[in-house]
Design an enzyme around this catalytic site. Structure first.
Site, PDB file in Angstrom:
ATOM      1  N   CYS A  64      45.990  35.106  16.780  1.00  0.00           N
ATOM      2  CA  CYS A  64      46.587  35.880  15.457  1.00  0.00           C
ATOM      3  C   CYS A  64      45.607  34.681  14.734  1.00  0.00           C
ATOM      4  O   CYS A  64      44.657  34.475  15.034  1.00  0.00           O
ATOM      5  CB  CYS A  64      48.492  35.548  15.040  1.00  0.00           C
ATOM      6  N   ARG A  65      45.855  34.110  13.333  1.00  0.00           N
ATOM      7  CA  ARG A  65      45.234  33.420  12.776  1.00  0.00           C
ATOM      8  C   ARG A  65      45.118  32.143  13.089  1.00  0.00           C
ATOM      9  O   ARG A  65      44.570  31.609  13.310  1.00  0.00           O
ATOM     10  CB  ARG A  65      45.894  33.341  11.201  1.00  0.00           C
TER      11      ARG A  65
END
Length: 108
Positions: free
Chosen positions: A63-64
């Site tokens: 993810c980020r």
């Protein structure tokens, strides 16, 4: 929950290992940066799409920053999958790629 670093993922990709990468960010986030060949399954849709995954594979979840991917990895482990959380997410990925370019002078 098992973890893997972005640098380790880069090394495994450079060694031509077959990796099963899942990005749990929203599609608009992928427009900013993504790992080539990664499968996008937004976190909110993971329970609906879990049937698309193979329990014989090990999945690296991205993810980020590593938070959503940590949740996704735990969810997959609970359902009998092997999942690694890429700690630091795409923030760490971008830094690791930049460091590799600086060290070698080429994009790996």
């Amino acid at each position: 929950m098992q973890e893997i670093t972005a640098a380790e993922v880069i090394t495994r990709l450079n060694n031509k290992e077959t990796l099963h990468l899942i990005d749990v960010r929203e599609p608009e986030e992928l427009a900013l940066a993504k790992i080539p060949g990664i499968l996008n399954i937004p976190l909110g849709t993971l329970p609906l799409r879990i049937h698309e995954l193979d329990k014989n594979n090990e999945y690296i979840i991205v993810c980020r920053s590593g938070n959503r991917s940590g949740n996704a990895a735990q969810f997959l482990e609970y359902h009998g999958f092997q999942a690694l959380n890429m700690i630091g997410g795409m923030i760490a990925w971008s830094a690791a790629v930049k460091k590799k370019k600086l060290l070698t002078g080429v994009d790996k």
